[in-house]
Scaffold this active site. Structure first.
Site, PDB file in Angstrom:
ATOM      1  N   ASP A 141      -6.186  45.468 -29.253  1.00  0.00           N
ATOM      2  CA  ASP A 141      -7.373  44.778 -28.749  1.00  0.00           C
ATOM      3  C   ASP A 141      -8.270  45.716 -27.948  1.00  0.00           C
ATOM      4  OD1 ASP A 141      -9.079  42.601 -28.428  1.00  0.00           O
ATOM      5  OD2 ASP A 141      -8.168  42.019 -26.526  1.00  0.00           O
ATOM      6  N   ASP A 179      -6.129  43.186 -36.282  1.00  0.00           N
ATOM      7  CA  ASP A 179      -7.148  43.953 -35.552  1.00  0.00           C
ATOM      8  C   ASP A 179      -6.963  45.463 -35.608  1.00  0.00           C
ATOM      9  OD1 ASP A 179      -8.428  41.664 -34.754  1.00  0.00           O
ATOM     10  OD2 ASP A 179      -7.785  41.741 -32.672  1.00  0.00           O
ATOM     11  N   ASP A 328      -7.085  29.769 -28.166  1.00  0.00           N
ATOM     12  CA  ASP A 328      -7.608  31.133 -28.183  1.00  0.00           C
ATOM     13  C   ASP A 328      -7.713  31.727 -26.781  1.00  0.00           C
ATOM     14  OD1 ASP A 328      -7.979  31.280 -30.956  1.00  0.00           O
ATOM     15  OD2 ASP A 328      -9.938  30.345 -30.839  1.00  0.00           O
TER      16      ASP A 328
END
Length: 489
Positions: A141, A179, A328
């Protein structure tokens, strides 16, 4: 997303370990132009199974594959603990009944082999194929809300080897590092090359230890990187030699049609190698995206039920990688199961009238209706009604989320509530949870969702919303509940 510390976990079922809950949130789309390009690609390539020179070959997962349904998932445990909740039948039938991804997101090298083996053994005994999500790459991230992972790439390589040792000889699906390939803005050219080399080694290690495992690398999604750019990155990460394909749309809301078109464009950019296919996360994309809202947006719906019978040779499976109902990070801490979110996703979806290994259901009206025994809505309180509101905003440049707690401080029960306020600045709401929020000018009205409309004297309820702002974000100073002024703190 959330940090690894304080990860919420489901209590383990007898004989199997606790697993980390997923924490990754949806990624914002890169540009509208990419979205239009992906849509155009979808129109040109969605004519069915490709044939002829350069076409993708038949998917590599048998159409009758039965994916593993985790008996210790948060949705399953919530349903078991709340048999009398009006939302339970819908959540049970349309979410808890379905196979979903099991995430490995906490760096535990001493137990990862046994943790994986517990799942693969249980899945094998049930004749099912587990979907395991590896989320442990260093600097994941890019240091954002889900920062963490292994301390360095050497440690990651060792951890993946231990992870692979638990897979065994049975079939499994490994979703390797959401990601990790699409998001590299924080990495130098050398760091990106080192990460891609480590991902290639990870795929090789998994295949060496578990020849029947299918490894899928990060394909981003249709409104992020272009297909050619993503293909170049996948190639650098060893997809041609050490993977079985790539995944798209993890934790996102893009439509299945758009993602299929994008996946085929990526495969084409890779040269349509016969050994590569795609899997798509359809856990929350039934209504597509909610504009630019990406963190627990309201009005979403579950998409295609998990299946390997996609009817498309290029697509191995539709999967629920992000478990529906897990936040989320706006409605609750990321990875927390929120029944309000789960119910909203499921209430207007069709029932899974056929087993999840068959062709996904089409857009037909639900075969059973959600419970109708809801509390009456928007009835003003009687007697000595009064209220108290706590308003807390979490701001970033140009946007914020707000958590609102409403308490009935009166002497009479409230059966259905409406809370109103006026923004003192230029704030504009974009989505909400646990309430219906409507804005007209600066005036905002939030109403209950039926099941949370009853407030006994002294009882509280909470809801939240996401919004944008321009130059400043001052907090509202006055709220009314069914016309009664509230104290504010």
């Amino acid at each position: 997303m959330s940090t690894p510390d304080g990860v919420r976990r489901a209590a383990p079922a007898p004989g199997r370990p606790t697993q980390d809950r997923p924490r990754r949130t949806a990624r914002r789309g890169r540009t509208a132009a990419l979205a239009l390009a992906a849509g155009a690609a979808a129109v040109s390539v969605l004519a069915g199974t490709q044939t002829g020179a350069g076409a993708a070959v038949q998917g590599s997962l048998p159409a009758d594959t039965r994916f593993y349904k985790d008996p210790a998932s948060q949705a399953v445990k919530w349903v078991a603990a709340n048999p009398n909740d009006s939302r339970t039948p819908v959540i049970s039938q349309r979410i808890a009944s379905q196979p979903q991804g099991i995430w490995f997101a906490n760096y535990k090298p001493d137990t990862v082999t046994s943790d994986v083996r517990a799942i693969t053994s249980a899945a094998g005994a049930a004749g099912q194929v587990p979907v395991l999500v590896v989320y442990e790459i260093p600097n994941r991230d890019c240091g954002g809300a889900s920062a963490g992972g292994a301390p360095d790439l050497a440690s990651y390589d060792a951890w993946v080897t231990k992870f692979a040792a638990g897979l065994g000889s049975g079939r499994s699906v490994v979703v390797l590092e959401p990601d990790s390939i699409a998001l590299t803005t924080c990495l130098s050219a050398q760091q990106q090359a080192d990460r891609f080399a480590s991902l290639s080694r990870a795929g090789a290690a998994i295949h060496a230890a578990a020849p029947n495992a299918k490894v899928y690398l990060d394909g981003g999604h249709s409104t992020w990187n272009s297909a050619s750019e993503q293909a170049n990155r996948l190639r650098s990460a060893g997809i041609l030699a050490n993977a079985d394909g790539f995944f798209t749309n993890v934790s996102n809301f893009n439509t299945t049609t758009g993602e299929v078109g994008y996946a085929k464009s990526v495969l084409s950019a890779l040269g349509n190698p016969a050994n590569l296919h795609a899997v798509i996360d359809t856990s929350r994309n039934g209504n597509g995206p909610a504009g630019s809202a990406w963190c627990d947006p309201s009005g979403r719906k579950i998409g295609n039920y998990p299946t390997a019978a996609t009817g498309d040779a290029a697509i191995d499976a539709f999967l629920w990688v992000k478990p529906p109902g897990e936040a989320d990070g706006c409605a609750a801490a990321a990875g927390t199961f929120v029944p309000d979110i789960a119910y909203q996703l499921a209430q207007n979806a069709p029932d899974p009238s056929t087993p999840p290994t068959s062709q996904p259901p089409t857009s037909q009206p639900p075969t059973s209706q959600p419970p109708t025994s809801q509390p009456p809505t928007s009835q003003p309180p009687t007697g000595g009604a009064s209220c108290a509101v706590v308003y807390k905003a979490n701001s970033w440049t140009g946007g914020f989320t707000a958590d609102v707690t409403v308490k009935n401080t009166g002497t009479t029960a409230v059966n259905g509530w409406t809370l109103t306020w006026t923004f003192p600045g230029d704030q504009k709401t974009t989505s909400a949870w646990n309430a219906k929020v409507v804005q007209s000018g600066a005036s905002v009205t939030a109403t209950d969702l039926g099941y949370n409309g009853a407030l006994a004297p002294g009882a509280s309820t909470g809801f939240g919303f996401q919004a944008t702002y321009g130059s400043a974000n001052p907090a509202p100073t006055a709220f009314t509940l069914n016309g009664a002024a509230c104290t504010v703190s």
